[in-house]
Each structure stands twice: as structure tokens, then as C-alpha cells.
Design an enzyme around this catalytic site. Structure first.
Site, PDB file in Angstrom:
ATOM      1  N   HIS A   1       0.817  -1.218   0.000  1.00  0.00           N
ATOM      2  CA  HIS A   1       0.000   0.000   0.000  1.00  0.00           C
ATOM      3  C   HIS A   1       0.853   1.271   0.000  1.00  0.00           C
ATOM      4  CE1 HIS A   1       1.077   0.294   4.205  1.00  0.00           C
ATOM      5  NE2 HIS A   1       0.523   1.479   4.230  1.00  0.00           N
TER       6      HIS A   1
ATOM      7  N   HIS B   1       1.621   6.793  -0.714  1.00  0.00           N
ATOM      8  CA  HIS B   1       0.774   6.038   0.214  1.00  0.00           C
ATOM      9  C   HIS B   1      -0.606   5.905  -0.421  1.00  0.00           C
ATOM     10  CE1 HIS B   1      -1.569   5.054   3.795  1.00  0.00           C
ATOM     11  NE2 HIS B   1      -0.426   4.726   4.358  1.00  0.00           N
TER      12      HIS B   1
END
Length: 175
Positions: A78, A93
Site C-alpha cells: 500500500h 501512500h
């Protein structure tokens, strides 16, 4: 004329040390580019990790905002760290509170040490999984080495195509 003389004989070194280096950052997805202060997470919005911007994606393709070397691929895929040749550190992110999601929400073939070019695909994200899990899909681009940065300038907001120049970072010379 004096500058040419100084440069020819290597006497302009002190001047070079104070010059900032500019790095362009590209939109990481097709979608709406927003200021980092508008991100719906106080850690990002208050720039606790660093300055930057975010993109609310229209699809699941996430691209690199810069050229450099992959320094980090989080186990859950992620988040990604990239360092440019100029020393700029960039953290991408994907989503808010997505660290708890299973790896099948994020697909990548990248690993630490890989070279990457601005605009290369970083990851594919299953936005349906994020929606089902009620996670904000914003892709946040953060400059964590703020001590080396004199300015992060967001040049464009609103609906932007992926790979469009949307920000510029002035990195202090480290020579």
C-alpha cells in the site's frame, strides 16, 4: 563575463552550494489532485510526515511521480518509497488506513532497488475492495526529507490526467 571567469577557474563552487535543485512531480493517477492539507487524515493533512499532495483516483492505476530508485515496498504493497538521483525522497501512500487490507487489494511487481521512471506504473489497486472496506482511496504523495526541501509548490489541482506535471519541489543543494 565575471561569471564565465569564475566558472572556468572553478571559483564559483560556493555559489553552487546555495542553489536549489528543482524536481517536478507528476500526478500519480487519473483523478482529482488536492492539497495535502485537504486529505482526510490529520497525520497527512497536518504535514506530520512531510509536505506533498494527493490524488483521488478515478481508476486503480497508480504511477510514479518521479524517476529514481525504489527504496521501500511495504509488505502490504500500500506504500512505496522512491529516492531520486538528486536525493529527493518521495513516499507514495495508497489510501487512508489501508495498511490493514490484505495484499490482494494492491498488485505490484516492484521491489527495493528497482529503477523507476516518472510515469511508470507502480501498482494496481482494486478500488472495489477499498470501497467495500470503506477506505478512502486517496493516493498521497509525501516528501519526508523536509529538512532538505526549501519549497513544495502545488502547480495544478482539480481533475488531472495521470502523469501530468502537478507539483515542483525545490531541494536544497547538498554539496
Amino acid at each position: 563575463m565575471l561569471n564565465g571567469f569564475m566558472k572556468r577557474f572553478g571559483l564559483d563552487k560556493d555559489q553552487e552550494k546555495t542553489q536549489a535543485i528543482a524536481e517536478d512531480l507528476l500526478a500519480v493517477a487519473d483523478g482529482h489532485v488536492i492539497s495535502i492539507t485537504d486529505v482526510k487524515d490529520p497525520v497527512f493533512a497536518q504535514k506530520m510526515i512531510g509536505d506533498g499532495f494527493a490524488c483521488i483516483p478515478d481508476n486503480g492505476s497508480v504511477y510514479s511521480p518521479v524517476s529514481g530508485t525504489i527504496t521501500t515496498v511495504f509488505p502490504t504493497k500500500h506504500a512505496y518509497g522512491i529516492t531520486t538521483d538528486q536525493g529527493l525522497e518521495v513516499l507514495i501512500h495508497i489510501g487512508i488506513d489501508t495498511v490493514s487490507l490484505k495484499e490482494d487489494a494492491f498488485v505490484t511487481n516492484l521491489k527495493s532497488g528497482d529503477a523507476i521512471k516518472a510515469g511508470d506504473l507502480i501498482a494496481s489497486v482494486d478500488l472495489d475492495i477499498l470501497k467495500k472496506e470503506e477506505k478512502d482511496p486517496s493516493v498521497i504523495v509525501i516528501i519526508p526529507n523536509s529538512q532538505d526541501v526549501s519549497e513544495v509548490q502545488l502547480l495544478k489541482t482539480g481533475l488531472q490526467a495521470a502523469k501530468t506535471r502537478v507539483a515542483q519541489v525545490s531541494l536544497n543543494s547538498v554539496d
